[in-house]
Design an enzyme around this catalytic site. Structure first.
Site, PDB file in Angstrom:
ATOM      1  N   LYS A  33     -12.392   3.907 -41.122  1.00 43.76           N
ATOM      2  CA  LYS A  33     -12.416   4.331 -39.764  1.00 43.76           C
ATOM      3  C   LYS A  33     -11.710   5.685 -39.112  1.00 43.76           C
ATOM      4  O   LYS A  33     -11.177   6.180 -40.327  1.00 43.76           O
ATOM      5  CB  LYS A  33     -11.560   2.998 -38.781  1.00 43.76           C
ATOM      6  CG  LYS A  33     -10.083   3.067 -39.006  1.00 43.76           C
ATOM      7  CD  LYS A  33     -10.115   1.632 -38.535  1.00 43.76           C
ATOM      8  CE  LYS A  33      -8.370   1.418 -38.966  1.00 43.76           C
ATOM      9  NZ  LYS A  33      -8.310  -0.219 -38.298  1.00 43.76           N
ATOM     10  N   TYR A 243       6.694  31.794 -28.939  1.00 45.52           N
ATOM     11  CA  TYR A 243       6.498  31.388 -27.876  1.00 45.52           C
ATOM     12  C   TYR A 243       7.724  31.552 -27.576  1.00 45.52           C
ATOM     13  O   TYR A 243       8.110  30.645 -28.480  1.00 45.52           O
ATOM     14  CB  TYR A 243       5.742  30.951 -27.677  1.00 45.52           C
ATOM     15  CG  TYR A 243       4.186  30.957 -27.677  1.00 45.52           C
ATOM     16  CD1 TYR A 243       3.477  32.030 -26.685  1.00 45.52           C
ATOM     17  CD2 TYR A 243       3.008  30.365 -28.624  1.00 45.52           C
ATOM     18  CE1 TYR A 243       2.244  32.221 -26.110  1.00 45.52           C
ATOM     19  CE2 TYR A 243       1.805  30.517 -28.432  1.00 45.52           C
ATOM     20  CZ  TYR A 243       1.264  31.689 -27.696  1.00 45.52           C
ATOM     21  OH  TYR A 243       0.061  32.686 -26.855  1.00 45.52           O
TER      22      TYR A 243
HETATM   23  C1  LIG Z   1      -7.293  -0.450 -38.912  1.00 49.96           C
HETATM   24  C2  LIG Z   1      -7.873  -2.271 -39.647  1.00 49.96           C
HETATM   25  C3  LIG Z   1      -7.617  -2.397 -40.343  1.00 49.96           C
HETATM   26  C4  LIG Z   1      -6.265  -1.654 -42.096  1.00 49.96           C
HETATM   27  O1  LIG Z   1      -5.346  -1.342 -41.482  1.00 49.96           O
HETATM   28  P1  LIG Z   1      -4.254  -0.720 -42.762  1.00 49.96           P
HETATM   29  O2  LIG Z   1      -3.315  -0.857 -41.783  1.00 49.96           O
HETATM   30  O3  LIG Z   1      -4.528   0.549 -42.660  1.00 49.96           O
HETATM   31  O4  LIG Z   1      -4.492  -1.315 -44.176  1.00 49.96           O
HETATM   32  C5  LIG Z   1      -7.410  -3.775 -41.027  1.00 49.96           C
HETATM   33  N1  LIG Z   1      -7.881  -4.519 -40.397  1.00 49.96           N
HETATM   34  C6  LIG Z   1      -8.825  -3.824 -38.851  1.00 49.96           C
HETATM   35  C7  LIG Z   1      -9.310  -4.793 -38.335  1.00 49.96           C
HETATM   36  C8  LIG Z   1      -8.458  -2.849 -38.996  1.00 49.96           C
HETATM   37  O5  LIG Z   1      -8.634  -2.443 -37.489  1.00 49.96           O
END
Ligand SMILES: *Cc1c(COP(=O)(O)O)cnc(C)c1O
Length: 334
Positions: A33, A243
């Protein structure tokens, strides 16, 4: 242009470590994601697929579409449900059941204590009934742990809740369901994994945000962030940089601007407490939108080779450091 390198060796090392915990790589669902946690969706998906990972998790349909051909299944965590042969959608609420078109593959997310998304334990039986009535194709049941990364008994309590969920689902007559609850922290801690899938994100990218006591697996960062030289100057003693002139040269210095700034997702931070690059060079003065200044004249500098260390400096977590990086930065696999 600033650029990002992605280490195939390190990624595969991490996936192998995780496979030791799950028993096989077939049980790993790689979480891609948000542009693969900022690493780059396409190159990470391709590498994962070449390694033999068959399952992916993404945030929305657009991400799923981009990597459709690479995986056997793709779980989409949110957004509009557009049915697709390989796609399944997380059901985050009872409204989702009403909204998602009949025939769509779905995975029921159950709230076992995180109280973010998912069906409440008390609504589980009616939710399963509605899924059946609506003719949604239930292929999975999942939950998410709220504190797998904390040293406490909470994880065990939530796991117990999930055991009840599994029982209720089975009693409702749903079979051929894949069961998954573990994220990175949970699988790194786990000694007795017995589910069908893990949804692993951060560990695959090489970071372990668990307290030191759980630090039993060596992970290697996949991402390196580099910037290129723009202009080199001699700064005389007492002259000030950038800056607000926040940095004053204590002596004559040879300084260079590099083409990375907060416009690329690099944190602006606090110039009174400068970040040190991977090579130990302090950032001089304020970070601009597109530039930082360092005391060197190298053509390329490695800004960051370990996002968790950088995160420590900026008071955040590795997830945020990498996810913030602009998708416009060029990525290449090494
Ligand atoms: C982002 C997410 C994960 C992965 O989590 P990590 O801590 O990066 O392994 C797993 N399950 C769901 C539902 C998530 O949103």
């Amino acid at each position: 242009m600033a650029f990002i390198t992605l280490s195939r060796d390190n990624f595969y090392h991490n996936l192998n470590q995780i496979a030791l915990k799950t028993g096989s790589k077939e049980k790993i669902a790689i979480v891609l994601k948000d542009n693969a946690y900022g690493h780059g969706l396409e190159p990470m998906a391709k590498m994962a697929s070449e390694f033999g990972i068959q399952h992916a998790v993404v945030r929305n349909y657009l991400e799923a579409k981009e990597i459709e051909s690479l995986f056997e299944s793709i779980l989409i965590l949110g957004g509009e449900a557009v049915p697709g042969e390989r796609f399944s959608y997380a059901i985050n609420s009872l409204e989702d059941i009403a909204r998602i078109p009949a025939g769509t593959r779905v995975e029921l997310k159950v709230d076992t204590g995180m109280h973010r998304n998912g069906i409440a334990m008390n609504d589980l039986v009616p939710a399963l009934e509605r899924i059946r009535q609506k003719k949604l194709h239930l292929i999975g049941v999942m939950t998410h742990f709220r504190s797998a990364d904390v040293l406490s008994s909470e994880l065990f309590w939530q796991r117990k809740q999930f055991e009840r969920v599994k029982k209720i689902v089975a009693e409702a007559g749903f079979t051929q369901i894949r069961i998954h609850s573990h994220n990175s922290a949970a699988i790194l801690r786990s000694q007795d994994f017995n589910e069908d899938l893990v949804r692993v994100g951060i560990a695959a990218y090489g970071y372990n945000e668990l307290p030191k006591v759980f630090d039993n697996i060596e992970l290697k960062p996949v991402l390196g962030l580099y910037a290129k030289r723009v202009a080199t100057h001699i700064l005389k003693e007492g002259e000030r940089v950038g800056y607000g002139g926040a940095f004053t040269a204590p002596k004559e210095m040879r300084i260079t601007t590099y083409d990375l700034g907060y416009g690329d997702g690099w944190p602006r931070g606090d110039s009174d407490n400068p970040y040190l690059t991977a090579e130990g060079l302090p950032m001089l003065g304020r970070v601009s939108m597109d530039f930082v200044t360092l005391e060197t004249d190298a053509e390329e500098v490695c800004i960051m080779d370990h996002a968790q260390k950088a995160a420590c400096h900026f008071g955040t977590i590795s997830y945020e450091m990498t996810t913030a990086l602009s998708p416009n930065i060029e990525r290449s696999v090494i």
